[in-house]
Design a protein around this motif. Structure first.
Motif, PDB file in Angstrom:
ATOM      1  N   GLN A  91     -17.251 -13.701  21.249  1.00 28.43           N
ATOM      2  CA  GLN A  91     -17.800 -12.675  20.487  1.00 28.43           C
ATOM      3  C   GLN A  91     -18.312 -11.576  21.665  1.00 28.43           C
ATOM      4  OE1 GLN A  91     -21.162 -13.541  17.951  1.00 28.43           O
ATOM      5  NE2 GLN A  91     -20.491 -15.384  17.579  1.00 28.43           N
ATOM      6  N   LEU A 140     -22.210  -2.463  18.754  1.00 29.33           N
ATOM      7  CA  LEU A 140     -21.610  -3.100  17.445  1.00 29.33           C
ATOM      8  C   LEU A 140     -20.968  -4.302  17.971  1.00 29.33           C
ATOM      9  CD1 LEU A 140     -20.529  -2.750  14.736  1.00 29.33           C
ATOM     10  CD2 LEU A 140     -18.301  -1.618  15.723  1.00 29.33           C
ATOM     11  N   GLN A 141     -21.194  -5.501  17.317  1.00 30.85           N
ATOM     12  CA  GLN A 141     -21.033  -6.527  17.766  1.00 30.85           C
ATOM     13  C   GLN A 141     -19.733  -7.352  16.903  1.00 30.85           C
ATOM     14  OE1 GLN A 141     -24.175  -9.193  19.183  1.00 30.85           O
ATOM     15  NE2 GLN A 141     -23.065 -11.254  18.779  1.00 30.85           N
ATOM     16  N   CYS A 142     -18.686  -7.815  17.626  1.00 29.58           N
ATOM     17  CA  CYS A 142     -17.495  -8.202  16.852  1.00 29.58           C
ATOM     18  C   CYS A 142     -17.202  -9.609  17.307  1.00 29.58           C
ATOM     19  CB  CYS A 142     -16.417  -7.431  17.090  1.00 29.58           C
ATOM     20  SG  CYS A 142     -16.641  -5.766  16.871  1.00 29.58           S
ATOM     21  N   THR A 149      -8.910  -1.463  12.928  1.00 28.41           N
ATOM     22  CA  THR A 149     -10.062  -1.619  11.871  1.00 28.41           C
ATOM     23  C   THR A 149     -10.164  -0.600  10.778  1.00 28.41           C
ATOM     24  OG1 THR A 149     -11.782  -0.264  12.664  1.00 28.41           O
ATOM     25  CG2 THR A 149     -11.301  -2.079  14.039  1.00 28.41           C
ATOM     26  N   PHE A 199     -19.526  -6.864  22.413  1.00 35.29           N
ATOM     27  CA  PHE A 199     -20.209  -5.769  21.779  1.00 35.29           C
ATOM     28  C   PHE A 199     -19.789  -4.630  22.512  1.00 35.29           C
ATOM     29  CE2 PHE A 199     -22.998  -7.678  25.124  1.00 35.29           C
ATOM     30  CZ  PHE A 199     -23.578  -6.543  25.815  1.00 35.29           C
ATOM     31  N   LYS A 227     -14.376  -9.631  11.302  1.00 29.98           N
ATOM     32  CA  LYS A 227     -15.135  -8.390  11.033  1.00 29.98           C
ATOM     33  C   LYS A 227     -16.145  -8.235  12.174  1.00 29.98           C
ATOM     34  CE  LYS A 227     -18.662 -10.546   8.119  1.00 29.98           C
ATOM     35  NZ  LYS A 227     -19.308 -10.303   6.661  1.00 29.98           N
ATOM     36  N   CYS A 228     -16.711  -7.091  12.375  1.00 33.74           N
ATOM     37  CA  CYS A 228     -17.901  -6.753  13.246  1.00 33.74           C
ATOM     38  C   CYS A 228     -19.173  -6.950  12.583  1.00 33.74           C
ATOM     39  CB  CYS A 228     -17.719  -5.522  13.961  1.00 33.74           C
ATOM     40  SG  CYS A 228     -16.140  -5.259  14.798  1.00 33.74           S
ATOM     41  N   HIS A 229     -19.829  -8.049  12.898  1.00 33.32           N
ATOM     42  CA  HIS A 229     -20.698  -8.393  11.843  1.00 33.32           C
ATOM     43  C   HIS A 229     -22.255  -7.751  11.968  1.00 33.32           C
ATOM     44  CE1 HIS A 229     -21.021 -11.225  15.389  1.00 33.32           C
ATOM     45  NE2 HIS A 229     -22.142 -11.180  15.261  1.00 33.32           N
ATOM     46  N   VAL A 276     -16.815   4.373  17.197  1.00 25.70           N
ATOM     47  CA  VAL A 276     -17.969   3.355  17.074  1.00 25.70           C
ATOM     48  C   VAL A 276     -19.340   4.256  17.014  1.00 25.70           C
ATOM     49  CG1 VAL A 276     -19.046   1.506  18.344  1.00 25.70           C
ATOM     50  CG2 VAL A 276     -16.847   1.680  18.594  1.00 25.70           C
TER      51      VAL A 276
END
Length: 262
Positions: free
Chosen positions: A203, A148-150, A102, A205, A136-138, A231
């Motif tokens: 998705q 953190l959600q991706c 990332t 997290f 992307k992790c939105h 993170v």
């Protein structure tokens, strides 16, 4: 020649007409004010209902439960179940590592296929196809829960792989307390869903600080220490615009994702 008596009557009539005119103007002003007030009340009512409807769902939570202020939800469209789940091809007795390159540093986590075969198999299948590359992790949440959600190809919380996978390993974190939650420890990687059972897609997290959530999100991975620190740093930078839930201030773009047998 107008007599004094006639003049008095004329003046009295003109005075009466002026009084009537003033009364009518006062009544018109009152009617206009009433209409304005009614309009303001109607608009306020509409705004109030709109606000309620806007909060209904993720925002309509028990205020006594701080953890319920946000949830790692994913909302794929109805067409997101249009293709079958990938056939199981992984070694169900093995462990696999998912590695993400990332813009904020490498993030890796281990998946135990024995406990989450469908989830592990799905992530390997998607990674092998390059599904996560260029995503992307939105979403970052910094209050109530810390995640953190991706994994959304659309980048807005509505995307998925076109299929759903079953929930797995839901008892791994223990029995829910009186508040209906369990603790997802820092370092946990779990599946986002729509709030309904068996609606996971792509998705996921990353938990960077212990978070209390209902035991309805498949915990399928564990980050290593270096990844957890990465993170945490993203979480410490906060959300763009200063909110508690939204796009991370430090943009997290995934250039490459790979899943390999450990």
């Amino acid at each position: 020649m107008v007599s004094s008596d006639q003049r008095r009557r004329q003046l009295a009539r003109e005075k009466f007409e002026r009084q009537q005119q003033r009364r009518e103007e006062a009544r018109r002003r009152t009617r206009r004010l009433t209409v304005v007030i009614a309009s303001v009340v109607a608009v306020a009512a509409i705004v109030g209902v709109g606000s309620y409807l806007a909060l209904d769902g993720d925002g309509k939570k028990d205020k006594s439960d701080a953890a319920a202020s946000a949830s790692p939800s994913a909302s794929p469209s109805a067409s997101e179940s249009s293709v079958p789940e990938p056939a199981l091809k992984i070694d169900k007795k093995a462990k696999y590592t998912m590695s993400l390159k990332t813009s904020q540093g490498d993030i890796a986590f281990t998946m135990d296929a024995a406990k989450t075969p469908h989830t592990t198999n799905s992530f390997k299948s998607l990674a092998d196809k390059g599904f996560f590359d260029g995503t992307k992790c939105h979403r970052l949440t910094t209050q109530g829960i810390f995640v953190l959600q991706c994994g959304d190809p659309k980048g807005d919380g509505t995307g998925g792989p076109g299929y759903t996978i079953p929930d797995e390993n839901l008892t791994a974190l223990g029995k829910a307390g009186k508040d209906g939650t369990v603790t997802y420890p820092a370092g946990t990687v779990a599946m986002a869903n729509t709030g309904q059972a068996h609606t996971g897609g792509s998705q996921f997290f990353l938990v960077y600080k212990d978070s209390k959530l209902p035991p309805s999100y498949t915990p399928f991975g564990t980050m290593d220490d270096a990844s957890l620190k990465t993170v945490k740093d993203i979480g410490a930078a906060g959300v763009a615009g200063g909110a508690a839930d939204g796009a991370p201030k430090k943009a997290v773009n995934i250039s490459k994702a790979a899943v390999d047998k450990s």
